[in-house]
Design a protein around this motif. Structure first.
Motif, PDB file in Angstrom:
ATOM      1  N   GLY A  55      -3.879  35.126   4.167  1.00 52.37           N
ATOM      2  CA  GLY A  55      -3.955  34.325   5.383  1.00 52.37           C
ATOM      3  C   GLY A  55      -2.999  33.150   5.339  1.00 52.37           C
ATOM      4  N   THR A  56      -2.863  32.510   6.497  1.00 52.17           N
ATOM      5  CA  THR A  56      -2.011  31.323   6.550  1.00 52.17           C
ATOM      6  C   THR A  56      -2.637  30.205   5.728  1.00 52.17           C
ATOM      7  OG1 THR A  56      -3.151  30.704   8.578  1.00 52.17           O
ATOM      8  CG2 THR A  56      -1.049  31.849   8.815  1.00 52.17           C
ATOM      9  N   GLY A  57      -1.778  29.380   5.168  1.00 51.15           N
ATOM     10  CA  GLY A  57      -2.275  28.296   4.336  1.00 51.15           C
ATOM     11  C   GLY A  57      -1.134  27.373   3.983  1.00 51.15           C
ATOM     12  N   ALA A  58      -1.273  26.718   2.847  1.00 53.44           N
ATOM     13  CA  ALA A  58      -0.251  25.766   2.436  1.00 53.44           C
ATOM     14  C   ALA A  58       0.976  26.454   1.859  1.00 53.44           C
ATOM     15  CB  ALA A  58      -0.856  24.819   1.388  1.00 53.44           C
ATOM     16  N   GLY A  59       0.841  27.690   1.442  1.00 48.64           N
ATOM     17  CA  GLY A  59       1.963  28.417   0.858  1.00 48.64           C
ATOM     18  C   GLY A  59       1.568  29.068  -0.443  1.00 48.64           C
ATOM     19  N   TRP A  60       0.984  30.249  -0.315  1.00 43.25           N
ATOM     20  CA  TRP A  60       0.465  30.952  -1.498  1.00 43.25           C
ATOM     21  C   TRP A  60       0.943  32.396  -1.488  1.00 43.25           C
ATOM     22  CZ3 TRP A  60      -2.076  27.243  -4.145  1.00 43.25           C
ATOM     23  CH2 TRP A  60      -2.760  26.256  -3.431  1.00 43.25           C
TER      24      TRP A  60
END
Lengths: 272, 355
Positions: free
Chosen positions: B327-332
């Motif tokens: 999913g979208t997030g901080a950048g994973w």
């Protein structure tokens, strides 16, 4: 209300589909070799497995148990193929497979040996003690009578030449205890049976002790020796006759699935 | 399984059925759905295959699994019938010789069976490709992989005390199936990169460790993302480093967008990661990996040759299963380490035959 469950055991269909099926598993093995027998080594590629197995083969040749030997080398992660197995059993009168010292390779070395055994060639599997439980599990899965299991201390890969030679000598003794050349069959007790004998006889040992008698059991070259000694003050009337004692031991072991050939049991008894 | 195990058992009530399943070691430690003949029949309705068909036998062993056994385990895991085609295709992959089930399933190295489903059937059955896809909450993801693990235990005998030599285990051994998310424009989903038509759905199955999270939040640089991924892949403390192993690289949405904005194709990324993850004997040694006198990796799975650049290949472009997921997030992103060199085991892809 009663609920009927369908459980995930479906071996009838697997059997119909050609998965191997064999007889009842036994815990003892007796190996009969012809003169000029040939040994096939299935070397599983683990570090120093070749050194250990070849040392065993040389010892067996020196002791005239076999006339010659050959090596089939494979990777630890491989099973021998059916065609490789067939070529092995065509040439060999006896197979030794090993050395299992990890999860996958132990199961595969065991199944390699069992598949040769199923073709009528006596087979030994050698693994390290840490993975003895996997040898037993793989053996149990096939349910084949007669696979002889031998164990060495874990690990093998880091051992010195001297250690390997000493282990090879010990393994050779164990194998010699289990084989005979040209019809002189000796009783053989596999290593995991040996390990469980003290537990199987625990009740008897405690009973004897309560009556003032000490009982010890020792395995030597595939034979079980039980020694009964009288402690000071013990009443002789408490001691059952030796013949009855031997029948009792044999019966207790048989009840635990560890039937011994009569020749495999020796008893040292007070007054004998 | 021993011949004495009966197939049909009558129990007094639901709790007694659960007790029986726990008592006989038929569960993974969690409660199961009771496999009544009616539920098994409903599961079998999702395939045209006959119950008695054998999906495969482990090479060199006596054990395999039938369609009916697979369906019983799927019921116990909590699968809906529409999940069953994914289960069947996964089993077919496991029994391929190159997967080498006989060597890897019982390893002391705690191997998981991880599978990525690519194509329209994944969404049709509600598989999760987004937020928390490796975590709890989605029935399809949770139960399809569990059905496989229950089959590995109950039909193939890989249980602790039996053939499973797993020293530690890991959470991915409960379940490890997930779906690929739709890639950004310009990239292709895995099924099409493997040569299947867009309407086909595939499952790609690999022997792996559990997923490991990669953090890259601030720079927005494609170069840094590739460095980060490669640095993790060549971690000398993992047995995959320097051994030409399979990797599943699940690229998160932010990272995927940065990489695609830089004009990188998926093939270029795989080639770049294969080069960047090569590792020298000295680097392995600094990480505590013992070397032999020829500067090779000391051990029994060290047959991968040293390259002309003085490094071992950690992987190869064709052994990187690169997918978009999460999913979208901080950048994973996530990396799932393969278990063993190419000569031991390879990832296998099978097409899922929808009912």
């Amino acid at each position: 209300m009663t609920i009927r469950l369908l459980l995930p055991f479906d071996e009838r269909r697997l059997r119909q589909a050609g998965a191997p099926q064999v007889g009842v598993q036994g815990e003892t093995a007796a190996v009969n070799l012809p003169h000029n027998a040939v040994l096939g080594l299935i070397v599983n590629g683990k570090t120093k497995a070749d050194v250990l197995l070849e040392a065993v083969a040389r010892n067996l040749k020196q002791r005239a148990v076999i006339a010659d030997y050959f090596m089939h080398s494979k990777k630890p992660s491989d099973s021998i193929s059916d065609s490789q197995r067939d070529a092995l059993v065509d040439r060999a009168d006896l197979v030794i497979s090993g050395v299992g010292d990890c999860g996958g390779c132990t199961a595969l070395s065991t199944s390699d040996a069992i598949r040769c055994l199923m073709k009528g060639v006596p087979a030994f599997v050698i693994a390290t003690t840490k993975f003895a439980f996997l040898v037993k599990a793989a053996d149990r899965e096939y349910g084949v009578a007669g696979l002889a299991r031998l164990f060495v201390e874990h690990p093998v890969w880091s051992r010195s030449d001297a250690w390997l030679e000493a282990e090879a000598a010990r393994l050779t003794d164990r194998i010699v205890a289990g084989v005979s050349v040209a019809g002189q069959c000796e009783p053989f007790v596999s290593a995991d049976v040996e390990a469980t004998i003290p537990d199987a006889l625990a009740d008897l040992r405690e009973g004897m002790s309560a009556d003032g008698y000490d009982m010890t059991s020792v395995m030597d070259e595939g034979r079980l020796t039980i020694s009964v000694t009288k402690r000071p003050g013990a009443g002789e009337a408490c001691l059952i006759p030796q013949e009855q004692f031997e029948r009792l031991v044999s019966g207790m072991l048989a009840n635990k699935g560890m039937a011994l050939a009569p020749e495999a049991l020796r008893v040292t008894y007070p007054g004998a | 399984m021993p011949a004495s195990q009966e197939v049909f058992v009558d129990v007094e009530n639901h709790d007694a059925g659960l007790d029986l399943c726990f008592g006989r070691g038929l569960t993974d430690g969690l409660p199961v759905i009771l496999p009544t003949p009616e539920r098994v029949a409903a599961m079998l309705s999702a395939t045209a295959r006959r119950p008695g068909d054998v999906l495969g036998v482990v090479a060199g062993r006596a054990e395999g699994i039938s369609v009916e056994q697979a369906s019983v385990c799927a019921v116990m895991a909590g699968c809906l019938p529409e999940y069953f085609p994914v289960v069947l295709a996964t089993w077919e992959a496991i029994f391929e010789p190159a997967f080498n089930a006989g060597a890897v399933l019982g390893s002391s190295g705690s191997t998981a069976i991880t599978a990525v489903v690519s194509g329209p059937y994944a969404a049709a059955i509600g598989m999760n490709a987004g937020h928390n896809l490796f975590g709890p909450g989605n029935r399809a993801n949770a139960t399809i992989g569990r059905a496989i693990r229950l089959g590995v235990r109950n039909a193939l005998g890989y249980v602790t005390g039996g053939l499973d030599g797993s020293a530690f285990g890991n959470q991915a051994r409960y379940t490890a199936h997930f779906a690929e998310s739709t890639p950004p424009t310009g990239w292709l989903p895995l099924n099409q990169r493997l040569g299947y038509p867009p309407e086909a759905t595939t499952v790609t199955v690999a022997v792996t460790d559990a997923p490991r999270q990669m953090t890259h939040i601030r720079s927005g640089s494609p170069e840094n993302i590739l460095r980060m991924l490669a640095a993790a892949m060549r971690d000398p403390t993992h047995c995959a480093a320097g051994r030409e192993s399979t990797y599943i690289v699940a690229i998160g949405p932010e990272h995927a967008q940065i990489l695609i904005d830089a004009g990188l194709t998926q093939g270029e990324i795989c080639r770049s990661l294969a080069v960047r993850s090569r590792i020298s004997p000295e680097e392995l040694s600094r990480g505590g990996v013992p070397l032999n006198s020829d500067r090779g990796i000391l051990g029994d799975h060290s047959a991968v040759p040293l390259g002309e650049d003085g490094c071992f290949p950690t992987t190869a472009p064709e052994r990187i299963i690169l997918v978009t997921a999460g999913g979208t997030g901080a950048g994973w992103s996530q990396i799932i380490y393969g278990y063993a060199p190419a000569y031991v085991t390879s990832a296998i892809t099978k097409e899922i035959i929808a009912p």
